[in-house]
Design a protein around this motif. Structure first.
Motif, PDB file in Angstrom:
ATOM      1  N   LEU A  38      43.566  24.495  35.819  1.00  0.00           N
ATOM      2  CA  LEU A  38      42.925  23.340  36.445  1.00  0.00           C
ATOM      3  C   LEU A  38      43.141  22.069  35.630  1.00  0.00           C
ATOM      4  CD1 LEU A  38      41.138  22.332  38.740  1.00  0.00           C
ATOM      5  CD2 LEU A  38      39.162  22.906  37.357  1.00  0.00           C
ATOM      6  N   ALA A  39      43.039  22.168  34.304  1.00  0.00           N
ATOM      7  CA  ALA A  39      43.223  20.988  33.453  1.00  0.00           C
ATOM      8  C   ALA A  39      44.647  20.448  33.566  1.00  0.00           C
ATOM      9  CB  ALA A  39      42.898  21.330  32.008  1.00  0.00           C
ATOM     10  N   LYS A  40      45.635  21.339  33.572  1.00  0.00           N
ATOM     11  CA  LYS A  40      47.027  20.903  33.697  1.00  0.00           C
ATOM     12  C   LYS A  40      47.285  20.318  35.077  1.00  0.00           C
ATOM     13  CE  LYS A  40      49.034  24.213  30.497  1.00  0.00           C
ATOM     14  NZ  LYS A  40      49.873  25.426  30.430  1.00  0.00           N
ATOM     15  N   ALA A  41      46.672  20.895  36.107  1.00  0.00           N
ATOM     16  CA  ALA A  41      46.856  20.373  37.468  1.00  0.00           C
ATOM     17  C   ALA A  41      46.305  18.954  37.585  1.00  0.00           C
ATOM     18  CB  ALA A  41      46.180  21.292  38.478  1.00  0.00           C
ATOM     19  N   LYS A  42      45.140  18.716  36.987  1.00  0.00           N
ATOM     20  CA  LYS A  42      44.554  17.371  37.034  1.00  0.00           C
ATOM     21  C   LYS A  42      45.402  16.375  36.245  1.00  0.00           C
ATOM     22  CE  LYS A  42      39.745  18.705  37.797  1.00  0.00           C
ATOM     23  NZ  LYS A  42      38.398  18.736  37.211  1.00  0.00           N
ATOM     24  N   ALA A  43      45.918  16.808  35.102  1.00  0.00           N
ATOM     25  CA  ALA A  43      46.780  15.925  34.308  1.00  0.00           C
ATOM     26  C   ALA A  43      48.083  15.639  35.052  1.00  0.00           C
ATOM     27  CB  ALA A  43      47.064  16.566  32.947  1.00  0.00           C
ATOM     28  N   LEU A  44      48.611  16.659  35.729  1.00  0.00           N
ATOM     29  CA  LEU A  44      49.859  16.490  36.480  1.00  0.00           C
ATOM     30  C   LEU A  44      49.666  15.543  37.652  1.00  0.00           C
ATOM     31  CD1 LEU A  44      52.791  17.262  37.006  1.00  0.00           C
ATOM     32  CD2 LEU A  44      51.957  19.240  38.280  1.00  0.00           C
ATOM     33  N   ALA A 107      40.161  34.097  31.360  1.00  0.00           N
ATOM     34  CA  ALA A 107      39.139  33.443  32.181  1.00  0.00           C
ATOM     35  C   ALA A 107      39.364  31.937  32.308  1.00  0.00           C
ATOM     36  CB  ALA A 107      37.736  33.717  31.638  1.00  0.00           C
ATOM     37  N   ALA A 108      40.636  31.499  32.208  1.00  0.00           N
ATOM     38  CA  ALA A 108      40.946  30.082  32.414  1.00  0.00           C
ATOM     39  C   ALA A 108      40.860  29.777  33.903  1.00  0.00           C
ATOM     40  CB  ALA A 108      42.340  29.773  31.901  1.00  0.00           C
ATOM     41  N   GLU A 109      40.347  28.592  34.235  1.00  0.00           N
ATOM     42  CA  GLU A 109      40.261  28.167  35.632  1.00  0.00           C
ATOM     43  C   GLU A 109      41.672  27.925  36.160  1.00  0.00           C
ATOM     44  OE1 GLU A 109      37.822  27.551  37.987  1.00  0.00           O
ATOM     45  OE2 GLU A 109      36.501  28.662  36.668  1.00  0.00           O
ATOM     46  N   ILE A 110      42.018  28.609  37.237  1.00  0.00           N
ATOM     47  CA  ILE A 110      43.344  28.488  37.832  1.00  0.00           C
ATOM     48  C   ILE A 110      43.233  27.670  39.111  1.00  0.00           C
ATOM     49  CG2 ILE A 110      45.253  29.800  38.870  1.00  0.00           C
ATOM     50  CD1 ILE A 110      45.110  30.053  35.893  1.00  0.00           C
ATOM     51  N   ALA A 111      44.261  26.861  39.370  1.00  0.00           N
ATOM     52  CA  ALA A 111      44.298  26.052  40.583  1.00  0.00           C
ATOM     53  C   ALA A 111      45.748  25.922  41.010  1.00  0.00           C
ATOM     54  CB  ALA A 111      43.708  24.674  40.333  1.00  0.00           C
ATOM     55  N   PHE A 112      45.959  25.600  42.281  1.00  0.00           N
ATOM     56  CA  PHE A 112      47.301  25.198  42.634  1.00  0.00           C
ATOM     57  C   PHE A 112      47.281  23.753  43.063  1.00  0.00           C
ATOM     58  CE2 PHE A 112      46.276  27.350  46.746  1.00  0.00           C
ATOM     59  CZ  PHE A 112      46.481  26.298  47.613  1.00  0.00           C
ATOM     60  N   ILE A 113      48.381  23.088  42.755  1.00  0.00           N
ATOM     61  CA  ILE A 113      48.557  21.689  43.112  1.00  0.00           C
ATOM     62  C   ILE A 113      49.733  21.645  44.066  1.00  0.00           C
ATOM     63  CG2 ILE A 113      49.901  21.293  41.012  1.00  0.00           C
ATOM     64  CD1 ILE A 113      48.878  18.382  41.085  1.00  0.00           C
TER      65      ILE A 113
END
Length: 159
Positions: A38-44, A107-113
Motif C-alpha cells: 500500500l505504501a509503495k502504491a501511494k508513492a507510485l 502482514a504487509a498491507e497489499i494493494a493493487f494500483i
C-alpha cells in the motif's frame, strides 16, 4: 525538523527509491495494473500521475522530460500513444489504488494500483442502473399496478 518533507522515503536511499519508482511506473504503464504494498502504491501514484498529465501534450520536450524519469523507450511509446489517448479528456485522477488485505508472510498491507481508464470490469457496469432511489421504486410499482387493470379492460373490449 521535518518541515515540508511530506513524501514517504519507503526505507530506502534516494537513488534506490528513484530507481524503484521508475521501474514500478514502467510496469504500471506497460501492464496497466500492478500489485504491491500500500505504501509503495501511494508513492507510485504521486510519481506517475504528473507523468501521465505531461503525456497529454505530445511534444518533443514532454517526451524528453518523461524519458528523464522512466528511461524506457517502450514505456514512453505506450504512454504517449495508447494511454494519452484514453486519458485525453480526464482532468486528473488517472490511477486507482484498491486495498487487497494483508500479505501472508509479513502482514504487509497489499494493494493493487491500476490505470482507471483501462479497467474493463469497471467500464462495463452501467452507472444509470446502479443508482436507484426508493421514490422511483414506489412510483414504478404504482404505475405497473395502475396499468394492469387497463390491460384487462382492453382485452375485454377486443373480445
Amino acid at each position: 525538523m521535518r518541515h515540508n518533507k511530506k513524501f514517504n522515503h519507503l526505507g530506502r536511499t534516494a537513488s534506490h527509491r528513484d530507481a524503484m519508482l521508475a521501474n514500478m511506473a514502467v510496469s504500471l504503464i506497460m501492464h496497466k495494473r500492478i500489485t504491491t504494498t500500500l505504501a509503495k502504491a501511494k508513492a507510485l501514484k504521486k510519481y506517475v500521475e504528473p507523468l501521465i498529465t505531461r503525456s497529454k501534450n505530445d511534444t518533443t520536450t514532454s517526451r524528453r522530460v518523461v524519458f528523464r524519469y522512466l528511461q524506457n523507450k517502450e514505456a514512453i511509446k505506450e504512454l504517449f500513444g495508447e494511454v494519452a489517448v484514453k486519458v485525453a479528456n480526464r482532468p486528473g485522477g488517472y490511477t486507482r489504488v484498491i486495498k487487497l488485505g494483508a500479505r501472508q508472510g509479513d502482514a504487509a498491507e497489499i494493494a493493487f494500483i491500476e490505470l482507471v481508464d483501462f479497467d474493463e470490469n469497471m467500464a462495463k457496469t452501467p452507472k444509470a442502473a446502479a443508482k436507484k432511489t426508493r421514490r422511483a421504486g414506489r412510483k414504478a410499482k404504482a404505475e405497473t399496478v395502475a396499468e394492469a387493470p387497463k390491460a384487462e379492460e382492453t382485452a375485454a373490449e377486443a373480445e
